[in-house]
Design a protein around this motif. Structure first.
Motif, PDB file in Angstrom:
ATOM      1  N   MET A   1      -6.671  21.308 -18.690  1.00 60.55           N
ATOM      2  CA  MET A   1      -6.998  21.135 -17.295  1.00 60.55           C
ATOM      3  C   MET A   1      -5.750  21.440 -16.482  1.00 60.55           C
ATOM      4  O   MET A   1      -4.675  20.956 -16.805  1.00 60.55           O
ATOM      5  N   LYS A   2      -5.915  22.218 -15.438  1.00 62.95           N
ATOM      6  CA  LYS A   2      -4.773  22.673 -14.666  1.00 62.95           C
ATOM      7  C   LYS A   2      -4.301  21.672 -13.613  1.00 62.95           C
ATOM      8  O   LYS A   2      -3.223  21.829 -13.075  1.00 62.95           O
ATOM      9  N   LEU A   3      -5.088  20.677 -13.311  1.00 58.85           N
ATOM     10  CA  LEU A   3      -4.692  19.641 -12.365  1.00 58.85           C
ATOM     11  C   LEU A   3      -4.583  18.313 -13.101  1.00 58.85           C
ATOM     12  O   LEU A   3      -5.399  18.010 -13.972  1.00 58.85           O
ATOM     13  N   SER A   4      -3.600  17.529 -12.697  1.00 61.31           N
ATOM     14  CA  SER A   4      -3.453  16.220 -13.319  1.00 61.31           C
ATOM     15  C   SER A   4      -4.558  15.289 -12.819  1.00 61.31           C
ATOM     16  O   SER A   4      -5.118  15.492 -11.738  1.00 61.31           O
ATOM     17  N   PRO A   5      -4.871  14.263 -13.603  1.00 62.41           N
ATOM     18  CA  PRO A   5      -5.881  13.297 -13.150  1.00 62.41           C
ATOM     19  C   PRO A   5      -5.520  12.661 -11.810  1.00 62.41           C
ATOM     20  O   PRO A   5      -6.401  12.398 -10.984  1.00 62.41           O
ATOM     21  N   ALA A   6      -4.239  12.450 -11.575  1.00 65.22           N
ATOM     22  CA  ALA A   6      -3.813  11.872 -10.297  1.00 65.22           C
ATOM     23  C   ALA A   6      -4.116  12.821  -9.140  1.00 65.22           C
ATOM     24  O   ALA A   6      -4.546  12.390  -8.062  1.00 65.22           O
ATOM     25  N   LYS A   7      -3.911  14.113  -9.351  1.00 60.44           N
ATOM     26  CA  LYS A   7      -4.190  15.107  -8.308  1.00 60.44           C
ATOM     27  C   LYS A   7      -5.693  15.200  -8.047  1.00 60.44           C
ATOM     28  O   LYS A   7      -6.122  15.307  -6.895  1.00 60.44           O
ATOM     29  N   VAL A   8      -6.499  15.146  -9.096  1.00 65.26           N
ATOM     30  CA  VAL A   8      -7.951  15.176  -8.935  1.00 65.26           C
ATOM     31  C   VAL A   8      -8.405  13.964  -8.126  1.00 65.26           C
ATOM     32  O   VAL A   8      -9.228  14.080  -7.213  1.00 65.26           O
ATOM     33  N   GLU A   9      -7.847  12.811  -8.440  1.00 71.33           N
ATOM     34  CA  GLU A   9      -8.190  11.591  -7.693  1.00 71.33           C
ATOM     35  C   GLU A   9      -7.770  11.708  -6.232  1.00 71.33           C
ATOM     36  O   GLU A   9      -8.512  11.324  -5.323  1.00 71.33           O
ATOM     37  N   GLN A  10      -6.590  12.264  -5.993  1.00 69.56           N
ATOM     38  CA  GLN A  10      -6.112  12.452  -4.625  1.00 69.56           C
ATOM     39  C   GLN A  10      -7.046  13.386  -3.855  1.00 69.56           C
ATOM     40  O   GLN A  10      -7.404  13.106  -2.700  1.00 69.56           O
ATOM     41  N   LEU A  11      -7.449  14.486  -4.475  1.00 69.87           N
ATOM     42  CA  LEU A  11      -8.354  15.437  -3.818  1.00 69.87           C
ATOM     43  C   LEU A  11      -9.722  14.804  -3.551  1.00 69.87           C
ATOM     44  O   LEU A  11     -10.314  15.034  -2.488  1.00 69.87           O
ATOM     45  N   ALA A  12     -10.219  14.019  -4.481  1.00 70.42           N
ATOM     46  CA  ALA A  12     -11.500  13.343  -4.293  1.00 70.42           C
ATOM     47  C   ALA A  12     -11.425  12.362  -3.125  1.00 70.42           C
ATOM     48  O   ALA A  12     -12.345  12.296  -2.301  1.00 70.42           O
ATOM     49  N   THR A  13     -10.329  11.627  -3.031  1.00 70.76           N
ATOM     50  CA  THR A  13     -10.139  10.694  -1.927  1.00 70.76           C
ATOM     51  C   THR A  13     -10.088  11.427  -0.594  1.00 70.76           C
ATOM     52  O   THR A  13     -10.720  11.018   0.382  1.00 70.76           O
ATOM     53  N   MET A  14      -9.364  12.546  -0.565  1.00 73.77           N
ATOM     54  CA  MET A  14      -9.278  13.338   0.661  1.00 73.77           C
ATOM     55  C   MET A  14     -10.662  13.874   1.052  1.00 73.77           C
ATOM     56  O   MET A  14     -11.023  13.860   2.240  1.00 73.77           O
ATOM     57  N   LEU A  15     -11.433  14.318   0.089  1.00 71.79           N
ATOM     58  CA  LEU A  15     -12.766  14.848   0.361  1.00 71.79           C
ATOM     59  C   LEU A  15     -13.685  13.765   0.925  1.00 71.79           C
ATOM     60  O   LEU A  15     -14.398  14.001   1.908  1.00 71.79           O
ATOM     61  N   ILE A  38     -17.310  12.388  -7.542  1.00 67.87           N
ATOM     62  CA  ILE A  38     -16.563  13.614  -7.256  1.00 67.87           C
ATOM     63  C   ILE A  38     -15.519  13.860  -8.345  1.00 67.87           C
ATOM     64  O   ILE A  38     -15.348  14.996  -8.805  1.00 67.87           O
ATOM     65  N   ILE A  39     -14.836  12.832  -8.776  1.00 70.25           N
ATOM     66  CA  ILE A  39     -13.833  12.958  -9.841  1.00 70.25           C
ATOM     67  C   ILE A  39     -14.495  13.461 -11.124  1.00 70.25           C
ATOM     68  O   ILE A  39     -13.969  14.363 -11.786  1.00 70.25           O
ATOM     69  N   ASP A  40     -15.658  12.905 -11.464  1.00 70.09           N
ATOM     70  CA  ASP A  40     -16.369  13.341 -12.674  1.00 70.09           C
ATOM     71  C   ASP A  40     -16.755  14.814 -12.582  1.00 70.09           C
ATOM     72  O   ASP A  40     -16.580  15.571 -13.541  1.00 70.09           O
ATOM     73  N   ILE A  41     -17.272  15.231 -11.441  1.00 67.16           N
ATOM     74  CA  ILE A  41     -17.696  16.619 -11.256  1.00 67.16           C
ATOM     75  C   ILE A  41     -16.497  17.560 -11.316  1.00 67.16           C
ATOM     76  O   ILE A  41     -16.534  18.589 -11.996  1.00 67.16           O
ATOM     77  N   MET A  42     -15.427  17.206 -10.623  1.00 64.47           N
ATOM     78  CA  MET A  42     -14.239  18.066 -10.604  1.00 64.47           C
ATOM     79  C   MET A  42     -13.627  18.176 -11.998  1.00 64.47           C
ATOM     80  O   MET A  42     -13.241  19.273 -12.426  1.00 64.47           O
ATOM     81  N   THR A  43     -13.544  17.064 -12.698  1.00 64.23           N
ATOM     82  CA  THR A  43     -12.962  17.059 -14.043  1.00 64.23           C
ATOM     83  C   THR A  43     -13.786  17.928 -14.982  1.00 64.23           C
ATOM     84  O   THR A  43     -13.238  18.724 -15.749  1.00 64.23           O
ATOM     85  N   ASP A  44     -15.106  17.794 -14.897  1.00 59.86           N
ATOM     86  CA  ASP A  44     -15.978  18.601 -15.743  1.00 59.86           C
ATOM     87  C   ASP A  44     -15.799  20.090 -15.453  1.00 59.86           C
ATOM     88  O   ASP A  44     -15.696  20.896 -16.373  1.00 59.86           O
ATOM     89  N   GLU A  45     -15.728  20.465 -14.202  1.00 58.73           N
ATOM     90  CA  GLU A  45     -15.543  21.870 -13.838  1.00 58.73           C
ATOM     91  C   GLU A  45     -14.176  22.395 -14.281  1.00 58.73           C
ATOM     92  O   GLU A  45     -14.059  23.537 -14.717  1.00 58.73           O
ATOM     93  N   LEU A  46     -13.158  21.570 -14.176  1.00 57.21           N
ATOM     94  CA  LEU A  46     -11.822  21.997 -14.581  1.00 57.21           C
ATOM     95  C   LEU A  46     -11.702  22.143 -16.094  1.00 57.21           C
ATOM     96  O   LEU A  46     -10.874  22.912 -16.586  1.00 57.21           O
ATOM     97  N   GLU A  47     -12.524  21.429 -16.832  1.00 53.48           N
ATOM     98  CA  GLU A  47     -12.466  21.489 -18.292  1.00 53.48           C
ATOM     99  C   GLU A  47     -13.279  22.637 -18.879  1.00 53.48           C
ATOM    100  O   GLU A  47     -13.203  22.895 -20.091  1.00 53.48           O
ATOM    101  N   VAL A  48     -14.045  23.348 -18.052  1.00 55.40           N
ATOM    102  CA  VAL A  48     -14.845  24.474 -18.548  1.00 55.40           C
ATOM    103  C   VAL A  48     -13.947  25.496 -19.232  1.00 55.40           C
ATOM    104  O   VAL A  48     -14.247  25.971 -20.334  1.00 55.40           O
ATOM    105  N   GLU A  49     -12.835  25.857 -18.601  1.00 51.00           N
ATOM    106  CA  GLU A  49     -11.931  26.853 -19.171  1.00 51.00           C
ATOM    107  C   GLU A  49     -11.304  26.352 -20.467  1.00 51.00           C
ATOM    108  O   GLU A  49     -11.169  27.114 -21.428  1.00 51.00           O
ATOM    109  N   ASP A  50     -10.946  25.083 -20.508  1.00 49.27           N
ATOM    110  CA  ASP A  50     -10.364  24.515 -21.733  1.00 49.27           C
ATOM    111  C   ASP A  50     -11.360  24.581 -22.890  1.00 49.27           C
ATOM    112  O   ASP A  50     -10.993  24.940 -24.016  1.00 49.27           O
TER     113      ASP A  50
END
Length: 93
Positions: A1-15, A38-50
Motif C-alpha cells: 500500500m502506497k499510503l500509510s494507515p495514518a495518512k488514509v485516516e487523515q484523508l478520511a477525516t478530511m473527506l 471510508i477508511i475500509d474502502i480506501m484501504t481496499d482500493e489501495l491494496e488492489v495493486e499489492d
C-alpha cells in the motif's frame, strides 16, 4: 500500500469534514461510522495493486526453472504479465 494507515485516516477525516460542510449532504450515520467506512474502502482500493503484484509473482513461480535456465528476464515477464492482467480485468490503478 502506497499510503500509510495514518495518512488514509487523515484523508478520511478530511473527506468527512468537507462533506459535513457541503450543503445538501446529509449523513445517515455518525462521523465515526462514516470515517471507518471510508477508511475500509480506501484501504481496499489501495491494496488492489499489492494483491495483483503478489498474484503475478505467484504465477511466475511456476516458470521459475524456465526463467533461470533459459535466461529469461524476470522483470520483463513480470511487467508483461501484470499489464495483461490489468487489461483483462480492467483494473484501474
Amino acid at each position: 500500500m502506497k499510503l500509510s494507515p495514518a495518512k488514509v485516516e487523515q484523508l478520511a477525516t478530511m473527506l468527512v469534514d468537507v462533506l459535513a460542510e457541503t450543503d445538501g449532504v446529509l449523513f445517515q450515520a455518525g462521523d465515526p461510522e462514516l470515517r471507518a467506512a471510508i477508511i475500509d474502502i480506501m484501504t481496499d482500493e489501495l491494496e488492489v495493486e499489492d494483491r495483483l503484484n503478489a498474484e503475478v509473482h505467484q504465477m511466475l513461480q511456476a516458470y521459475k526453472y524456465e526463467i533461470t535456465h533459459e535466461r529469461l528476464d524476470y522483470d520483463t515477464l513480470f511487467r508483461r504479465l501484470r499489464q495483461r492482467l490489468i487489461a483483462e480485468r480492467k483494473i484501474v490503478l
